[in-house]
Design a protein around this motif. Structure first.
Motif, PDB file in Angstrom:
ATOM      1  N   SER A   1     -10.926 -12.501  -4.447  1.00 59.28           N
ATOM      2  CA  SER A   1      -9.946 -11.824  -5.299  1.00 59.28           C
ATOM      3  C   SER A   1      -9.225 -10.767  -4.477  1.00 59.28           C
ATOM      4  O   SER A   1      -9.829 -10.120  -3.615  1.00 59.28           O
ATOM      5  CB  SER A   1     -10.621 -11.164  -6.507  1.00 59.28           C
ATOM      6  OG  SER A   1     -11.468 -10.112  -6.094  1.00 59.28           O
ATOM      7  N   VAL A   2      -7.939 -10.627  -4.729  1.00 60.26           N
ATOM      8  CA  VAL A   2      -7.135  -9.567  -4.114  1.00 60.26           C
ATOM      9  C   VAL A   2      -6.419  -8.842  -5.245  1.00 60.26           C
ATOM     10  O   VAL A   2      -5.751  -9.474  -6.076  1.00 60.26           O
ATOM     11  CB  VAL A   2      -6.114 -10.126  -3.112  1.00 60.26           C
ATOM     12  CG1 VAL A   2      -5.181  -9.010  -2.609  1.00 60.26           C
ATOM     13  CG2 VAL A   2      -6.831 -10.770  -1.921  1.00 60.26           C
ATOM     14  N   ILE A   3      -6.581  -7.539  -5.283  1.00 55.72           N
ATOM     15  CA  ILE A   3      -5.999  -6.718  -6.348  1.00 55.72           C
ATOM     16  C   ILE A   3      -5.145  -5.627  -5.715  1.00 55.72           C
ATOM     17  O   ILE A   3      -5.619  -4.875  -4.862  1.00 55.72           O
ATOM     18  CB  ILE A   3      -7.113  -6.113  -7.222  1.00 55.72           C
ATOM     19  CG1 ILE A   3      -7.900  -7.254  -7.899  1.00 55.72           C
ATOM     20  CG2 ILE A   3      -6.530  -5.157  -8.261  1.00 55.72           C
ATOM     21  CD1 ILE A   3      -9.194  -6.834  -8.525  1.00 55.72           C
ATOM     22  N   ILE A   4      -3.879  -5.579  -6.109  1.00 55.21           N
ATOM     23  CA  ILE A   4      -2.939  -4.581  -5.607  1.00 55.21           C
ATOM     24  C   ILE A   4      -2.817  -3.466  -6.633  1.00 55.21           C
ATOM     25  O   ILE A   4      -2.608  -3.720  -7.825  1.00 55.21           O
ATOM     26  CB  ILE A   4      -1.544  -5.189  -5.354  1.00 55.21           C
ATOM     27  CG1 ILE A   4      -1.624  -6.425  -4.460  1.00 55.21           C
ATOM     28  CG2 ILE A   4      -0.601  -4.133  -4.764  1.00 55.21           C
ATOM     29  CD1 ILE A   4      -2.032  -6.161  -3.041  1.00 55.21           C
ATOM     30  N   LEU A   5      -2.956  -2.232  -6.170  1.00 57.98           N
ATOM     31  CA  LEU A   5      -2.815  -1.079  -7.047  1.00 57.98           C
ATOM     32  C   LEU A   5      -1.619  -0.232  -6.609  1.00 57.98           C
ATOM     33  O   LEU A   5      -1.308  -0.158  -5.417  1.00 57.98           O
ATOM     34  CB  LEU A   5      -4.088  -0.238  -7.052  1.00 57.98           C
ATOM     35  CG  LEU A   5      -5.313  -0.964  -7.624  1.00 57.98           C
ATOM     36  CD1 LEU A   5      -6.252  -1.383  -6.505  1.00 57.98           C
ATOM     37  CD2 LEU A   5      -6.029  -0.104  -8.644  1.00 57.98           C
ATOM     38  N   ARG A   6      -0.989   0.399  -7.596  1.00 55.27           N
ATOM     39  CA  ARG A   6       0.192   1.222  -7.302  1.00 55.27           C
ATOM     40  C   ARG A   6       0.092   2.525  -8.090  1.00 55.27           C
ATOM     41  O   ARG A   6      -0.226   2.533  -9.268  1.00 55.27           O
ATOM     42  CB  ARG A   6       1.461   0.460  -7.682  1.00 55.27           C
ATOM     43  CG  ARG A   6       2.749   1.256  -7.426  1.00 55.27           C
ATOM     44  CD  ARG A   6       3.975   0.508  -7.920  1.00 55.27           C
ATOM     45  NE  ARG A   6       4.254  -0.676  -7.126  1.00 55.27           N
ATOM     46  CZ  ARG A   6       4.340  -1.901  -7.615  1.00 55.27           C
ATOM     47  NH1 ARG A   6       4.131  -2.116  -8.899  1.00 55.27           N
ATOM     48  NH2 ARG A   6       4.626  -2.927  -6.839  1.00 55.27           N
ATOM     49  N   ARG A   7       0.414   3.605  -7.405  1.00 55.23           N
ATOM     50  CA  ARG A   7       0.392   4.911  -8.073  1.00 55.23           C
ATOM     51  C   ARG A   7       1.697   5.131  -8.832  1.00 55.23           C
ATOM     52  O   ARG A   7       2.767   4.816  -8.324  1.00 55.23           O
ATOM     53  CB  ARG A   7       0.198   6.016  -7.035  1.00 55.23           C
ATOM     54  CG  ARG A   7       0.068   7.400  -7.649  1.00 55.23           C
ATOM     55  CD  ARG A   7      -0.445   8.410  -6.656  1.00 55.23           C
ATOM     56  NE  ARG A   7       0.476   8.577  -5.524  1.00 55.23           N
ATOM     57  CZ  ARG A   7       0.284   9.445  -4.530  1.00 55.23           C
ATOM     58  NH1 ARG A   7      -0.800  10.172  -4.521  1.00 55.23           N
ATOM     59  NH2 ARG A   7       1.148   9.560  -3.560  1.00 55.23           N
TER      60      ARG A   7
END
Length: 383
Positions: A377-383
């Motif tokens: 799994s690859v999860i991208i997070l953004r502030r």
């Protein structure tokens, strides 16, 4: 699809928690996450776990843990994808919110391994390999990764000293992380002279056995601001797979599951590898971390070991990788690891991570995998 945000985070220290059972360990992290989200009321629970069936003879884990933490009545399920279970649990929780089924979902990961002898735990972990074509012949999980590490070194001319730079850095970061299991510094010489687990992998190339739990409260956009002053968006999610047995891989040094998951996550988040400022990648063994960097597009094929030895991906570089200490030294409570990674990135973006702090990242990535890079799994997070 609705936007989804991390609004609450909770973690336990990773270690050998002989004084706590699986339920109490999970409750510690879950209740911290709920408290961090201003006492949110989760409408569903997703739990990442690999070994409850094999070690504790306990299925139906979702309902068991929901009841234990006072959520009797909510929908609850366990997600299993070997060592990648935590990341897949986050993906499931994300989907429940994004699809509009629920506004608030609690995602947790928990693993309890210390109560059993190492041979028993090793046999349980080997279930992440192909039982019929690998395990039955005595191939251990370290042995399978050692095959990949030897092939990497011989194919790309990577020296043993270059490979050893990774665990040295992970221990340096973990030394400063109060949640980490192995909080001590090591040297290149320590790695090279450590007991051999499966040549060329030594003990210090390997993640430890430990217990731990981590939890996240996920919420839809209209609810997120009510539960947090600094919600962190899950901007993109990708999942990938490869053959479980390594013998039928198209290319052992091309981590197909990582590459496919990363392509999806980047596309859905509208970013590229060059946009990633901080990452937590799966490094159960040194070779796993290096192949993950390459599969994610953060390093050219065959160059990750050299780049790390030269100082790339360290604090102050772009991206900053595994400031937690990674699986190698922060610890690897297998079913919980992917949740820890997302929690750590979220805390970095909130400026609240208690260890080595990132350089004010806007875009981050968490990648975890099961088996020898078989389920990712690859999860991208953004502030």
């Amino acid at each position: 699809m609705r936007k989804v945000f991390v609004v609450g985070v909770g973690m336990t220290r990773i270690g050998r928690h002989f004084d706590k059972d699986l339920k109490s360990l999970f409750a510690e992290a879950a209740l911290r996450a709920i408290d961090d989200a201003r006492g949110a009321s989760p409408q569903a629970l997703v739990v990442g776990n690999m070994l409850s069936s094999s070690l504790y003879q306990q299925d139906n884990l979702g309902a068991l843990l929901a009841d234990y933490i006072g959520l009797r009545g909510v929908g609850a399920l366990k997600v299993e994808a070997a060592c990648g279970s935590g990341g897949f649990a986050v993906a499931m929780g994300y989907t429940l919110v994004a699809a509009g089924l629920y506004d608030v979902v609690l995602v947790g990961g928990v693993e309890k391994m210390s109560d059993y002898p190492t041979p028993t735990v090793s046999a349980a972990l080997a279930q992440a390999a192909d039982a019929e074509y690998e395990v039955v012949y005595g191939a251990s999980f370290p042995a399978l990764n050692a095959l990949a590490m030897r092939l990497y070194m011989e194919s790309y001319g990577a020296s043993r000293e270059e490979m050893a730079a990774w665990p040295v850095r992970m221990h340096e970061y973990a030394y400063q992380n109060p949640y980490a299991q192995l909080r001590f510094r090591i040297t290149l010489d320590d790695v090279l002279k450590a007991p051999v687990v499966a040549d060329p992998i030594t003990l210090l190339d390997s993640a430890p056995i430990g217990d731990g739990a981590a939890a996240l409260v996920l919420a839809s956009e209209d609810v997120a601001r009510k539960l947090s002053d600094a919600p962190v968006e899950i901007a993109g999610v990708g999942l990938g797979s490869d053959s479980v047995d390594v013998s039928t891989r198209f290319d052992i040094l091309d981590p197909l599951s990582v590459r496919k998951a990363a392509e999806q996550a980047y596309r859905r988040a509208g970013v590229e590898p060059k946009d990633i400022e901080i990452a937590e990648v799966h490094d159960a063994f040194t070779i796993t971390g290096l192949l993950s960097l390459e599969g994610l597009g953060l390093a050219p094929r065959g160059e990750a070991a050299k780049l790390v030895a030269e100082g790339a991906f360290a604090k102050g570089d772009r991206p900053e990788v595994n400031l937690s200490g990674g699986l190698k030294a922060r610890g690897h409570p297998v079913g919980a690891t992917g949740v820890y990674q997302v929690a750590e990135i979220a805390l970095q973006m909130r400026g609240e991570f208690p260890g080595v702090k990132a350089s004010s990242p806007e875009v981050g990535l968490a990648q975890t995998t099961g088996g020898v890079l078989a389920s990712t799994s690859v999860i991208i997070l953004r502030r």
